[in-house]
Design a protein around this motif. Structure first.
Motif, mmCIF file in Angstrom:
data_model
loop_
_atom_site.group_PDB
_atom_site.id
_atom_site.type_symbol
_atom_site.label_atom_id
_atom_site.label_comp_id
_atom_site.label_asym_id
_atom_site.label_seq_id
_atom_site.Cartn_x
_atom_site.Cartn_y
_atom_site.Cartn_z
ATOM 1 N N GLU A 103 0.801 -1.224 0.000
ATOM 2 C CA GLU A 103 0.000 0.000 0.000
ATOM 3 C C GLU A 103 0.836 1.277 0.000
ATOM 4 O O GLU A 103 0.316 2.353 -0.297
ATOM 5 C CB GLU A 103 -0.954 0.006 1.196
ATOM 6 C CG GLU A 103 -2.080 -1.007 1.077
ATOM 7 C CD GLU A 103 -3.153 -0.829 2.132
ATOM 8 O OE1 GLU A 103 -3.002 0.087 2.985
ATOM 9 O OE2 GLU A 103 -4.149 -1.589 2.104
ATOM 10 N N GLY A 135 3.271 3.257 -5.233
ATOM 11 C CA GLY A 135 2.367 3.957 -6.132
ATOM 12 C C GLY A 135 2.927 4.038 -7.537
ATOM 13 O O GLY A 135 4.076 3.657 -7.799
ATOM 14 N N VAL A 173 -9.598 3.972 -7.766
ATOM 15 C CA VAL A 173 -8.392 3.628 -7.017
ATOM 16 C C VAL A 173 -8.777 3.143 -5.620
ATOM 17 O O VAL A 173 -9.857 3.466 -5.115
ATOM 18 C CB VAL A 173 -7.430 4.832 -6.915
ATOM 19 C CG1 VAL A 173 -6.998 5.293 -8.292
ATOM 20 C CG2 VAL A 173 -8.060 5.986 -6.151
ATOM 21 N N HIS A 219 -7.051 3.490 0.170
ATOM 22 C CA HIS A 219 -5.802 3.960 0.792
ATOM 23 C C HIS A 219 -5.075 4.969 -0.085
ATOM 24 O O HIS A 219 -4.238 5.730 0.402
ATOM 25 C CB HIS A 219 -4.880 2.779 1.137
ATOM 26 C CG HIS A 219 -4.269 2.086 -0.039
ATOM 27 N ND1 HIS A 219 -4.817 0.953 -0.597
ATOM 28 C CD2 HIS A 219 -3.149 2.342 -0.750
ATOM 29 C CE1 HIS A 219 -4.062 0.543 -1.603
ATOM 30 N NE2 HIS A 219 -3.053 1.372 -1.728
ATOM 31 N N ARG A 220 -5.403 5.021 -1.383
ATOM 32 C CA ARG A 220 -4.811 6.037 -2.248
ATOM 33 C C ARG A 220 -5.607 7.350 -2.168
ATOM 34 O O ARG A 220 -5.040 8.434 -2.285
ATOM 35 C CB ARG A 220 -4.776 5.555 -3.703
ATOM 36 C CG ARG A 220 -3.963 4.312 -3.939
ATOM 37 C CD ARG A 220 -2.518 4.452 -3.562
ATOM 38 N NE ARG A 220 -1.758 5.282 -4.487
ATOM 39 C CZ ARG A 220 -0.460 5.575 -4.314
ATOM 40 N NH1 ARG A 220 0.187 5.132 -3.251
ATOM 41 N NH2 ARG A 220 0.181 6.331 -5.191
ATOM 42 N N PRO A 274 -2.450 3.123 -7.756
ATOM 43 C CA PRO A 274 -1.755 2.263 -6.787
ATOM 44 C C PRO A 274 -0.545 1.593 -7.404
ATOM 45 O O PRO A 274 -0.369 1.577 -8.634
ATOM 46 C CB PRO A 274 -2.830 1.230 -6.423
ATOM 47 C CG PRO A 274 -3.665 1.140 -7.669
ATOM 48 C CD PRO A 274 -3.703 2.529 -8.228
#
Length: 296
Positions: free
Chosen positions: A118, A121, A156, A159-160, A230
Motif C-alpha cells: 500500500e 504507487g 483507485v 488507501h490512495r 496504486p
C-alpha cells in the motif's frame, strides 16, 4: 494544436534479486548493480537501465533508471524499495513507448521477485509535445478534474484516496477546502498567473496531491503529474493508467464550456464517454475500457 504528448512513468516497487546471495547489511548500490547488470543483458540498447540510487533521476530524462525510494515501507528484509523511472516517452502513433514498458517489466520479472504494497504507487507525468502548458489550458484541466474527481477516486483503492501524499485539492488545499466543484472553478477562474493556479491547487507549492502542478513553476520540468494510481508489477496496468492520464488531459484540453461538460454524468460510463469524444492518434481506448471494467 499539436495532438502529441510526452509522458514519464515512475513505478514504486519492492525488488528481491533472484540468484544473489546477500547479507542483511548489503549496500543498496551493490544490489542495484547486480539487478541492472542482469537486466541489461536482455534489454535493447534503447532501454538499458542505469543505476541512480545515489542521485535524483528526475532531471536525467534520457534514460531508464533504477533509484531508491524512501517513501516505500516494507518489513521484509530481503525486498528492497526502488523506483523504476522512465525517460521522456513520446506518445504518438509511431512511438514504441508501450513496448519499452513491456520489455522493462518482462525482463525485471525474470531477474527479480517483484512485489508491491500500500505504500507503493504509480506516478505519471505528461506535457504537450509542441511546447508547454499554458495557463488557459491548465484552468480547463482543473475544471475537468473537479468535475470528475469522485469518479476517478472510485477507480483507485481507498488507501490512495485517503493518503496525505496524494490528497485531493478540494480536501487538502487550503483555498479550496469544503468548496463545491463550481466554487472551486470560480476560484481558479480568478487566478491570473500560473503561480496563482499552482498555489491554489497545490496549497502554496506542495506537490503531495493527486494532481501535482508544482513542476509547472518556472525552471521546473514542465509536467503535470498524476500521483493517485496504486502500485503494480503489471506492465499492462501501467499502460492502462498512462492511457487514462493522456486521454483525460487531452479531453480536458479540447473540451468546451462547463455546461456542456455537465452533460456527461459523473459515473464511470460518463467518464469513459467523455474520454472518447476527442479522438487522439495513437491512443488505445480498449486499454481504458479494460482499466475501468477491472476497477469499477
Amino acid at each position: 494544436m499539436d495532438p502529441s504528448y510526452r509522458i514519464g512513468i515512475e513505478v514504486e516497487i519492492l525488488l528481491r534479486p533472484i540468484g544473489m546471495v546477500f547479507h542483511l547489511d548489503e549496500k543498496l548500490q551493490i544490489i542495484t548493480d547486480f539487478i541492472i547488470s542482469k537486466c541489461n543483458k536482455h534489454l535493447d540498447a534503447t532501454t538499458q537501465l542505469r543505476n541512480k540510487v545515489n542521485r535524483t533521476p528526475h532531471r536525467l530524462l534520457n534514460e531508464w533508471c533504477l533509484t531508491k525510494d524512501n517513501s516505500v515501507v516494507t518489513h521484509e528484509w530481503n525486498h528492497f524499495p526502488f523506483e523504476i523511472v522512465s525517460p521522456i516517452l513520446q506518445y504518438s502513433p509511431t512511438s514504441t513507448w508501450r513496448n519499452e514498458i513491456r520489455d522493462i517489466f518482462e525482463v525485471m520479472g525474470s531477474v527479480c521477485n517483484m512485489r508491491f504494497n500500500e505504500t507503493c504507487g504509480l506516478h505519471i507525468h505528461i506535457s504537450p509535445q509542441g511546447g508547454e502548458w499554458g495557463i488557459r489550458t491548465v484552468k480547463e484541466l482543473c475544471r475537468t478534474m473537479f468535475y470528475f474527481e469522485e469518479v476517478v477516486d472510485s477507480l483507485v483503492p481507498r488507501h490512495r484516496v485517503e493518503n496525505d501524499l496524494m490528497q485531493s485539492s478540494r480536501r487538502g488545499s487550503t483555498p479550496l477546502l469544503n468548496k463545491t466543484p463550481r466554487e472551486c472553478l470560480a476560484i481558479i477562474k480568478r487566478c491570473h498567473t500560473m503561480m496563482q493556479v499552482i498555489n491554489t491547487m497545490n496549497d502554496s507549492g506542495t506537490r503531495y496531491f493527486a494532481w501535482n502542478f508544482v513542476n509547472l513553476i518556472r525552471g521546473g520540468i514542465g509536467t503535470i503529474e498524476f500521483r493517485q494510481p496504486p502500485g503494480t508489477d503489471n506492465a499492462e496496468r501501467i499502460l492502462q493508467w498512462a492511457e487514462f492520464v493522456v486521454l483525460f488531459l487531452h479531453a480536458a484540453r479540447m473540451s468546451v464550456p462547463f455546461d456542456t461538460l455537465s452533460q456527461h454524468p459523473r459515473t464511470v460510463d460518463g467518464l469513459l464517454a467523455f474520454l472518447s469524444v476527442h479522438k487522439l492518434p495513437g491512443s488505445d481506448i480498449r486499454a481504458l475500457r479494460s482499466l475501468f471494467w477491472a476497477l469499477s
